[in-house]
Motif scaffolding. Structure first.
Motif, PDB file in Angstrom:
ATOM      1  N   GLU A 126       0.325  -1.421  -0.182  1.00 22.70           N
ATOM      2  CA  GLU A 126       0.158  -0.358  -0.067  1.00 22.70           C
ATOM      3  C   GLU A 126       0.864   1.054  -0.426  1.00 22.70           C
ATOM      4  OE1 GLU A 126      -1.002   1.056   4.531  1.00 22.70           O
ATOM      5  OE2 GLU A 126      -2.369  -0.817   4.032  1.00 22.70           O
ATOM      6  N   VAL A 127       0.671   2.281  -0.134  1.00 22.66           N
ATOM      7  CA  VAL A 127       1.337   3.829  -0.254  1.00 22.66           C
ATOM      8  C   VAL A 127       0.394   4.967  -0.197  1.00 22.66           C
ATOM      9  CG1 VAL A 127       1.052   3.627  -2.963  1.00 22.66           C
ATOM     10  CG2 VAL A 127       2.861   4.652  -1.748  1.00 22.66           C
ATOM     11  N   VAL A 128       0.932   5.481   0.098  1.00 20.98           N
ATOM     12  CA  VAL A 128       0.349   6.993   0.460  1.00 20.98           C
ATOM     13  C   VAL A 128       0.813   8.277  -0.854  1.00 20.98           C
ATOM     14  CG1 VAL A 128       0.111   8.990   1.801  1.00 20.98           C
ATOM     15  CG2 VAL A 128      -0.414   7.172   3.226  1.00 20.98           C
ATOM     16  N   VAL A 129      -0.171   8.816  -1.849  1.00 22.63           N
ATOM     17  CA  VAL A 129       0.121   9.219  -2.632  1.00 22.63           C
ATOM     18  C   VAL A 129      -0.283  10.879  -2.689  1.00 22.63           C
ATOM     19  CG1 VAL A 129       0.352   9.902  -5.474  1.00 22.63           C
ATOM     20  CG2 VAL A 129       0.676   7.442  -4.079  1.00 22.63           C
ATOM     21  N   ASP A 130       0.406  12.077  -2.405  1.00 19.59           N
ATOM     22  CA  ASP A 130       0.179  12.920  -2.075  1.00 19.59           C
ATOM     23  C   ASP A 130      -1.719  13.351  -1.116  1.00 19.59           C
ATOM     24  OD1 ASP A 130       1.603  13.609  -4.161  1.00 19.59           O
ATOM     25  OD2 ASP A 130       0.682  14.218  -6.086  1.00 19.59           O
ATOM     26  N   GLY A 131      -1.389  12.455   0.431  1.00 21.74           N
ATOM     27  CA  GLY A 131      -2.795  12.184   0.371  1.00 21.74           C
ATOM     28  C   GLY A 131      -2.886  11.318   0.369  1.00 21.74           C
ATOM     29  N   LEU A 132      -3.898  10.864  -0.439  1.00 22.09           N
ATOM     30  CA  LEU A 132      -4.411   9.368  -0.996  1.00 22.09           C
ATOM     31  C   LEU A 132      -3.952   8.269  -0.175  1.00 22.09           C
ATOM     32  CD1 LEU A 132      -5.974  10.615  -3.604  1.00 22.09           C
ATOM     33  CD2 LEU A 132      -6.606  11.599  -1.690  1.00 22.09           C
ATOM     34  N   MET A 133      -4.476   7.159   0.311  1.00 22.31           N
ATOM     35  CA  MET A 133      -3.766   6.437   0.468  1.00 22.31           C
ATOM     36  C   MET A 133      -4.635   5.253  -0.461  1.00 22.31           C
ATOM     37  SD  MET A 133      -2.532   3.300   2.337  1.00 22.31           S
ATOM     38  CE  MET A 133      -2.417   4.979   3.830  1.00 22.31           C
ATOM     39  N   LEU A 134      -3.383   4.882  -1.120  1.00 23.21           N
ATOM     40  CA  LEU A 134      -3.521   3.777  -2.423  1.00 23.21           C
ATOM     41  C   LEU A 134      -3.974   1.911  -1.453  1.00 23.21           C
ATOM     42  CD1 LEU A 134      -2.464   5.408  -5.506  1.00 23.21           C
ATOM     43  CD2 LEU A 134      -4.531   6.011  -4.232  1.00 23.21           C
ATOM     44  N   ARG A 135      -4.829   1.271  -1.517  1.00 24.02           N
ATOM     45  CA  ARG A 135      -4.673  -0.359  -0.410  1.00 24.02           C
ATOM     46  C   ARG A 135      -5.681  -0.879  -1.809  1.00 24.02           C
ATOM     47  NH1 ARG A 135      -6.101   2.235   4.566  1.00 24.02           N
ATOM     48  NH2 ARG A 135      -3.706   1.705   4.987  1.00 24.02           N
ATOM     49  N   HIS A 136      -5.962  -2.348  -1.284  1.00 25.29           N
ATOM     50  CA  HIS A 136      -6.515  -2.566  -2.002  1.00 25.29           C
ATOM     51  C   HIS A 136      -7.769  -2.589  -1.768  1.00 25.29           C
ATOM     52  CE1 HIS A 136      -8.422  -6.492  -4.638  1.00 25.29           C
ATOM     53  NE2 HIS A 136      -8.077  -7.309  -3.603  1.00 25.29           N
ATOM     54  N   GLU A 137      -8.008  -3.114  -0.246  1.00 24.01           N
ATOM     55  CA  GLU A 137      -9.105  -3.932   0.811  1.00 24.01           C
ATOM     56  C   GLU A 137      -9.810  -2.164   1.462  1.00 24.01           C
ATOM     57  OE1 GLU A 137     -11.426  -6.636   3.001  1.00 24.01           O
ATOM     58  OE2 GLU A 137      -9.445  -7.159   1.891  1.00 24.01           O
ATOM     59  N   ALA A 138     -10.571  -1.540   1.238  1.00 19.99           N
ATOM     60  CA  ALA A 138     -10.499  -0.689   2.786  1.00 19.99           C
ATOM     61  C   ALA A 138     -10.628  -0.829   3.526  1.00 19.99           C
ATOM     62  CB  ALA A 138     -12.557   0.100   2.137  1.00 19.99           C
ATOM     63  N   ASP A 139     -10.349   0.011   4.695  1.00 16.14           N
ATOM     64  CA  ASP A 139      -9.462  -0.314   5.604  1.00 16.14           C
ATOM     65  C   ASP A 139     -11.092   0.703   6.964  1.00 16.14           C
ATOM     66  OD1 ASP A 139      -9.111   0.130   8.886  1.00 16.14           O
ATOM     67  OD2 ASP A 139      -6.919   0.258   8.129  1.00 16.14           O
ATOM     68  N   ARG A 140     -11.814   0.086   7.484  1.00 15.63           N
ATOM     69  CA  ARG A 140     -12.475   0.547   8.178  1.00 15.63           C
ATOM     70  C   ARG A 140     -12.584   1.967   8.712  1.00 15.63           C
ATOM     71  NH1 ARG A 140     -19.111   0.396   9.651  1.00 15.63           N
ATOM     72  NH2 ARG A 140     -18.846   1.651  10.283  1.00 15.63           N
ATOM     73  N   ALA A 141     -11.030   1.395   9.829  1.00 11.43           N
ATOM     74  CA  ALA A 141     -10.576   2.400  10.612  1.00 11.43           C
ATOM     75  C   ALA A 141      -9.747   3.361  10.056  1.00 11.43           C
ATOM     76  CB  ALA A 141      -9.736   1.425  11.470  1.00 11.43           C
ATOM     77  N   GLU A 142      -8.979   3.168   8.642  1.00 15.78           N
ATOM     78  CA  GLU A 142      -8.668   4.486   7.951  1.00 15.78           C
ATOM     79  C   GLU A 142      -9.250   5.348   8.029  1.00 15.78           C
ATOM     80  OE1 GLU A 142      -6.139   6.177   7.072  1.00 15.78           O
ATOM     81  OE2 GLU A 142      -5.170   4.236   6.633  1.00 15.78           O
ATOM     82  N   THR A 143      -8.403   6.989   8.365  1.00 15.71           N
ATOM     83  CA  THR A 143      -8.849   8.120   8.838  1.00 15.71           C
ATOM     84  C   THR A 143      -8.780   9.082   7.309  1.00 15.71           C
ATOM     85  OG1 THR A 143      -7.374   8.989   9.740  1.00 15.71           O
ATOM     86  CG2 THR A 143      -9.375   8.597  11.019  1.00 15.71           C
TER      87      THR A 143
END
Length: 220
Positions: A126-143
């Motif tokens: 996973e990676v953060v690009v310009d403030g956007l988190m890019l990952r495969h499956e959404a994480d309910r705890a991600e803010t």
């Protein structure tokens, strides 16, 4: 392409189920599932073996049409971690032409957690690009604002007495789930409990049509 804003960035939703990020000239796709047919064939379930070629042809056309310099694949790009090795020669050539011409990043998914970069590009979890988190499956705890795939969301409507299904984006203020881009992929209804659990309340299904975005509330 239909413009909209997410996480403080201007994005474009494509009817093909991809996103274009003009500021970065980046194309984002999810759930390509290359070599799904050949994976099923190994267990005796025969499917037409053209899924990878069809998906690659669509993706090649989008890269050319958008002039993308970056491509981000949000997981399950291959139906299994050995899928790259099973790609037919023509498909390998099509894919390598794109991975060599762009900054290409594979994000690992549940189908391809051990994917290697034999087909070119860079592999990350996973990676953060310009403030956007890019990952495969959404994480309910991600803010943080998050882009993901995994669920293959589809919107089902009754039109003139018939059920019509369209792949769609699912969005809240901080979560954006992309539909599956692969040619041989099913999908979950947008109000499926797994999708609702992943994004929380207040979600909407978004369907880009011509120059406008159709939006439908998702029942929680």
């Amino acid at each position: 392409m239909v413009p909209f804003s997410f996480g403080g960035h201007a994005l474009l939703a494509l009817a093909q189920g991809a996103l274009f990020w003009p500021e970065r000239r980046a194309l984002l796709v999810a759930d390509l599932h290359f070599e799904k047919a050949s994976w099923f064939a190994r267990s005796g379930q025969m499917l037409p073996p053209y899924d990878s070629i069809a998906t690659l042809a669509d993706l090649t056309a989008l890269v050319a049409a958008t002039g993308a310099r970056e491509v981000w694949c949000l997981g399950d790009s291959f139906h299994d971690s050995d899928g790259c090795e099973r790609l037919p020669q023509r498909a390998q050539a099509m894919l390598q032409a794109m991975t060599q011409a762009t900054r290409w990043t594979w994000i690992t998914g549940n189908h391809d957690p051990a994917i290697l970069d034999r087909c070119g590009g860079t592999v990350v979890d996973e990676v953060v690009v310009d403030g956007l988190m890019l990952r495969h499956e959404a994480d309910r705890a991600e803010t943080r604002p998050e882009l993901s795939g995994h669920f293959h969301p589809k919107l089902r409507l009754r039109v003139r007495g018939k059920s019509v299904a369209r792949r769609c984006f699912v969005a809240t203020a901080t979560k954006l789930i992309l539909p599956a881009f692969g040619s041989l992929t099913g999908g979950l209804d947008v109000d499926h409990p797994e999708i609702v659990r992943a994004v929380g309340a207040g979600a909407e299904a978004m369907v880009p049509v011509a120059d406008r975005m159709l939006r439908f509330p998702v029942a929680a």
